[in-house]
Design a protein around this motif. Structure first.
Motif, PDB file in Angstrom:
ATOM      1  N   ALA A   1       0.921  -1.039   0.049  1.00 16.13           N
ATOM      2  CA  ALA A   1       0.088  -0.116   0.050  1.00 16.13           C
ATOM      3  C   ALA A   1       0.694   1.164   0.053  1.00 16.13           C
ATOM      4  O   ALA A   1       0.365   2.220  -0.560  1.00 16.13           O
ATOM      5  CB  ALA A   1      -0.913  -0.066   1.336  1.00 16.13           C
ATOM      6  N   THR A   2       1.899   1.336   0.523  1.00 19.17           N
ATOM      7  CA  THR A   2       2.788   2.340   0.744  1.00 19.17           C
ATOM      8  C   THR A   2       3.550   2.550  -0.722  1.00 19.17           C
ATOM      9  O   THR A   2       3.647   3.688  -1.151  1.00 19.17           O
ATOM     10  CB  THR A   2       4.041   2.353   1.634  1.00 19.17           C
ATOM     11  OG1 THR A   2       3.452   1.725   3.109  1.00 19.17           O
ATOM     12  CG2 THR A   2       4.911   3.224   1.800  1.00 19.17           C
ATOM     13  N   ILE A   3       3.879   1.452  -1.227  1.00 19.92           N
ATOM     14  CA  ILE A   3       4.387   1.780  -2.710  1.00 19.92           C
ATOM     15  C   ILE A   3       3.400   2.332  -3.475  1.00 19.92           C
ATOM     16  O   ILE A   3       3.581   3.156  -4.498  1.00 19.92           O
ATOM     17  CB  ILE A   3       4.699   0.164  -3.063  1.00 19.92           C
ATOM     18  CG1 ILE A   3       6.008  -0.361  -2.402  1.00 19.92           C
ATOM     19  CG2 ILE A   3       5.238   0.392  -4.669  1.00 19.92           C
ATOM     20  CD1 ILE A   3       6.406  -1.476  -2.849  1.00 19.92           C
ATOM     21  N   ALA A   4       2.094   1.882  -3.625  1.00 23.58           N
ATOM     22  CA  ALA A   4       1.071   2.446  -4.222  1.00 23.58           C
ATOM     23  C   ALA A   4       0.835   4.040  -4.180  1.00 23.58           C
ATOM     24  O   ALA A   4       0.832   4.922  -5.012  1.00 23.58           O
ATOM     25  CB  ALA A   4      -0.122   1.573  -4.096  1.00 23.58           C
ATOM     26  N   GLY A   5       0.984   4.217  -2.644  1.00 25.11           N
ATOM     27  CA  GLY A   5       0.720   5.593  -2.289  1.00 25.11           C
ATOM     28  C   GLY A   5       2.048   6.648  -2.848  1.00 25.11           C
ATOM     29  O   GLY A   5       1.776   7.632  -3.237  1.00 25.11           O
ATOM     30  N   LEU A   6       3.170   5.989  -2.758  1.00 26.76           N
ATOM     31  CA  LEU A   6       4.499   6.784  -3.545  1.00 26.76           C
ATOM     32  C   LEU A   6       4.077   7.035  -4.584  1.00 26.76           C
ATOM     33  O   LEU A   6       4.455   8.276  -5.494  1.00 26.76           O
ATOM     34  CB  LEU A   6       5.642   5.790  -3.157  1.00 26.76           C
ATOM     35  CG  LEU A   6       6.005   6.048  -1.533  1.00 26.76           C
ATOM     36  CD1 LEU A   6       7.161   5.032  -1.605  1.00 26.76           C
ATOM     37  CD2 LEU A   6       6.141   6.968  -1.146  1.00 26.76           C
ATOM     38  N   VAL A   7       3.567   5.889  -5.569  1.00 25.70           N
ATOM     39  CA  VAL A   7       3.445   6.246  -7.079  1.00 25.70           C
ATOM     40  C   VAL A   7       2.681   7.373  -7.237  1.00 25.70           C
ATOM     41  O   VAL A   7       2.638   8.049  -8.161  1.00 25.70           O
ATOM     42  CB  VAL A   7       2.860   4.664  -7.751  1.00 25.70           C
ATOM     43  CG1 VAL A   7       2.360   5.204  -9.184  1.00 25.70           C
ATOM     44  CG2 VAL A   7       4.000   3.757  -7.461  1.00 25.70           C
ATOM     45  N   VAL A   8       1.496   7.329  -6.612  1.00 23.61           N
ATOM     46  CA  VAL A   8       0.223   8.215  -6.680  1.00 23.61           C
ATOM     47  C   VAL A   8       0.862   9.750  -6.396  1.00 23.61           C
ATOM     48  O   VAL A   8       0.810  10.692  -7.240  1.00 23.61           O
ATOM     49  CB  VAL A   8      -0.858   8.041  -5.651  1.00 23.61           C
ATOM     50  CG1 VAL A   8      -1.803   9.272  -5.665  1.00 23.61           C
ATOM     51  CG2 VAL A   8      -1.595   6.923  -6.173  1.00 23.61           C
ATOM     52  N   VAL A   9       1.836  10.043  -5.252  1.00 24.40           N
ATOM     53  CA  VAL A   9       2.510  11.102  -5.032  1.00 24.40           C
ATOM     54  C   VAL A   9       3.365  11.451  -6.119  1.00 24.40           C
ATOM     55  O   VAL A   9       3.369  12.684  -6.669  1.00 24.40           O
ATOM     56  CB  VAL A   9       3.139  11.200  -3.708  1.00 24.40           C
ATOM     57  CG1 VAL A   9       3.781  12.311  -3.296  1.00 24.40           C
ATOM     58  CG2 VAL A   9       2.044  10.905  -2.545  1.00 24.40           C
ATOM     59  N   GLY A  10       4.230  10.622  -6.706  1.00 28.43           N
ATOM     60  CA  GLY A  10       5.173  10.912  -7.731  1.00 28.43           C
ATOM     61  C   GLY A  10       4.268  11.273  -8.828  1.00 28.43           C
ATOM     62  O   GLY A  10       4.863  12.122  -9.794  1.00 28.43           O
ATOM     63  N   LEU A  11       3.245  10.621  -9.296  1.00 24.90           N
ATOM     64  CA  LEU A  11       2.390  11.120 -10.513  1.00 24.90           C
ATOM     65  C   LEU A  11       1.675  12.422 -10.236  1.00 24.90           C
ATOM     66  O   LEU A  11       1.669  13.191 -11.130  1.00 24.90           O
ATOM     67  CB  LEU A  11       1.310  10.111 -10.854  1.00 24.90           C
ATOM     68  CG  LEU A  11       1.664   8.699 -11.423  1.00 24.90           C
ATOM     69  CD1 LEU A  11       0.688   7.633 -11.555  1.00 24.90           C
ATOM     70  CD2 LEU A  11       2.368   8.897 -12.609  1.00 24.90           C
ATOM     71  N   ALA A  12       1.355  12.787  -9.091  1.00 25.60           N
ATOM     72  CA  ALA A  12       0.719  13.971  -8.648  1.00 25.60           C
ATOM     73  C   ALA A  12       1.720  15.323  -9.174  1.00 25.60           C
ATOM     74  O   ALA A  12       1.380  16.301  -9.421  1.00 25.60           O
ATOM     75  CB  ALA A  12       0.385  13.960  -7.263  1.00 25.60           C
ATOM     76  N   ASP A  13       2.838  14.953  -8.630  1.00 30.78           N
ATOM     77  CA  ASP A  13       3.960  15.912  -8.713  1.00 30.78           C
ATOM     78  C   ASP A  13       4.357  16.131 -10.192  1.00 30.78           C
ATOM     79  O   ASP A  13       4.854  17.210 -10.602  1.00 30.78           O
ATOM     80  CB  ASP A  13       5.385  15.492  -8.149  1.00 30.78           C
ATOM     81  CG  ASP A  13       5.515  15.891  -6.536  1.00 30.78           C
ATOM     82  OD1 ASP A  13       4.220  16.864  -6.277  1.00 30.78           O
ATOM     83  OD2 ASP A  13       6.042  15.267  -5.541  1.00 30.78           O
ATOM     84  N   LEU A  14       4.140  14.967 -11.130  1.00 30.33           N
ATOM     85  CA  LEU A  14       4.526  15.344 -12.465  1.00 30.33           C
ATOM     86  C   LEU A  14       3.500  15.830 -13.244  1.00 30.33           C
ATOM     87  O   LEU A  14       3.951  16.560 -14.115  1.00 30.33           O
ATOM     88  CB  LEU A  14       4.749  13.872 -12.887  1.00 30.33           C
ATOM     89  CG  LEU A  14       6.038  13.142 -12.628  1.00 30.33           C
ATOM     90  CD1 LEU A  14       6.002  11.702 -13.228  1.00 30.33           C
ATOM     91  CD2 LEU A  14       7.217  13.840 -13.217  1.00 30.33           C
ATOM     92  N   LEU A  15       2.263  15.719 -12.683  1.00 29.10           N
ATOM     93  CA  LEU A  15       1.336  16.103 -13.574  1.00 29.10           C
ATOM     94  C   LEU A  15       0.550  17.632 -13.010  1.00 29.10           C
ATOM     95  O   LEU A  15       0.010  18.038 -13.899  1.00 29.10           O
ATOM     96  CB  LEU A  15      -0.092  14.981 -13.504  1.00 29.10           C
ATOM     97  CG  LEU A  15       0.177  13.676 -14.141  1.00 29.10           C
ATOM     98  CD1 LEU A  15      -0.962  12.757 -13.938  1.00 29.10           C
ATOM     99  CD2 LEU A  15       0.724  13.796 -15.713  1.00 29.10           C
ATOM    100  N   SER A  16       0.785  17.794 -11.970  1.00 30.65           N
ATOM    101  CA  SER A  16       0.341  19.004 -11.277  1.00 30.65           C
ATOM    102  C   SER A  16       1.242  20.351 -12.090  1.00 30.65           C
ATOM    103  O   SER A  16       2.375  20.275 -12.441  1.00 30.65           O
ATOM    104  CB  SER A  16       0.558  19.066  -9.633  1.00 30.65           C
ATOM    105  OG  SER A  16       2.025  18.870  -9.319  1.00 30.65           O
ATOM    106  N   LYS A  17       0.704  21.442 -11.854  1.00 30.44           N
ATOM    107  CA  LYS A  17       1.201  22.802 -12.413  1.00 30.44           C
ATOM    108  C   LYS A  17       2.137  23.241 -11.451  1.00 30.44           C
ATOM    109  O   LYS A  17       1.874  23.155 -10.285  1.00 30.44           O
ATOM    110  CB  LYS A  17       0.044  23.727 -12.660  1.00 30.44           C
ATOM    111  CG  LYS A  17      -0.705  23.254 -13.737  1.00 30.44           C
ATOM    112  CD  LYS A  17      -1.863  24.487 -14.295  1.00 30.44           C
ATOM    113  CE  LYS A  17      -2.704  23.819 -15.073  1.00 30.44           C
ATOM    114  NZ  LYS A  17      -3.862  24.973 -15.484  1.00 30.44           N
TER     115      LYS A  17
END
Length: 325
Positions: free
Chosen positions: A150-166
């Motif tokens: 679950a932690t790995i999945a959360g880290l992926v979400v945070v990483g994608l959020a940083d990539l996609l956010s303005k």
């Protein structure tokens, strides 16, 4: 097995002081002030000096340990004395891990937001769990493996959020990606530190104050000496001071003199880290290194709960990169 009141107190102390530590460090980073020699206003970006302050806070635990031991002399209570003699150099390896990991994280904190920084620090649970199995012979339950996934999945979400956010003027995308990778790398080093601490604290039954203070002493002396060559080493785009070097401690002191609130932020960082590491070592001794890292990650709830994604609720200063609404 139910936790004792003392263990619950340690968990609460870790959560509160750990949150203060992250927020005060980021608060110092966003201040702007003139440096030495009449240089123009610039952000307070001195990660290695902040790391020295952190070790100073840890070092203060050693003074508290000896004060308690002097007070306990002549009494039957010997709780502040280790039951087995040990070589203080045993804590040099975890101190070096602490110094390296903390310095990298302070650099990364200048490149990303406090909220993303705290979320990505959760990666330490993964590495601590794996290293505990490999080097301490621990066996993780199914629920713990599911937690790691679950932690790995959360880290992926945070990483994608940083990539996609303005990203505005505060942080460029390249800085955010670099900062995120540095945070992950630092967590590997921190996980090694946690495993080493658990091994030595259990084996020699070292008092938590003495363990934290000994690590702080090593880190403070070594990193303070390293500030001298860092003053002359060019760092290019990684530098946050006008001279473009890896660290400029003189510039930092000049900025503190011109903006007293920076000193307040640094004081909050130094004092909170002392209590936080005492609680952390105590949890490692009472429970385990993996439990300590799980509790440490709960800081994320506090950081994200506070309004303001960049800092986690603390108001911006006069830095033009942080315009008022």
């Amino acid at each position: 097995m139910a936790w004792t009141k003392y263990q619950l107190f340690l968990a609460g102390l870790m959560l509160v002081t750990g949150s203060i530590n992250t927020l005060s460090a980021k608060w110092a980073d966003i201040f702007v002030a003139e440096g030495c020699g009449g240089s123009k206003e610039h952000s307070f970006q001195h990660p290695f000096l902040q790391a020295v302050g952190m070790f100073l806070g840890e070092f203060s635990c050693l003074a508290a340990f000896y004060l308690l031991r002097c007070r306990a002399e002549g009494r039957s209570d010997s709780s502040v004395n280790p039951q087995q003699p040990f070589n203080p150099l045993l804590f040099l390896p975890p101190a070096l891990c602490d110094m390296t990991g903390t310095s990298i994280m302070y650099v990364a904190l200048n490149m990303t937001s406090a909220s993303s920084f705290q979320m990505l620090r959760g990666a330490v649970i993964i590495f601590t769990g794996l290293f505990s199995v490999a080097f301490l012979g621990r066996r993780l339950a199914l629920s713990q493996w599911l937690g790691i996934l679950a932690t790995i999945a959360g880290l992926v979400v945070v990483g994608l959020a940083d990539l996609l956010s303005k990203h505005g003027d505060q942080h460029r995308l390249s800085e955010v990606i670099t900062g995120d990778l540095l945070i992950i790398m630092a967590q590997i080093i921190v996980a090694i530190q946690m495993v080493l601490e658990e091994k030595f604290v259990y084996k020699h039954n070292v008092h938590p104050l003495q363990a934290v203070g000994t690590e702080g002493l090593f880190g403070f002396v070594i990193l303070s000496l390293l500030l001298v060559p860092m003053y002359y080493i060019p760092a290019g785009s990684f530098s946050g001071n006008p001279r473009g070097t890896l660290e400029d401690a003189l510039d930092a002191f000049c900025q503190v003199g011109r903006q007293p609130l920076i000193a307040l932020a640094l004081l909050g960082n130094i004092s909170s880290i002392a209590f936080f590491n005492f609680a952390g070592i105590s949890v490692t001794k009472e429970l385990s290194a993996t439990t300590r890292m799980v509790l440490d990650s709960l800081r994320t709830v506090v950081i994200w709960a506070l309004p303001g994604a960049g800092l986690g609720g603390l108001p911006p200063t006069a830095d033009p990169r942080f315009p008022h609404p």
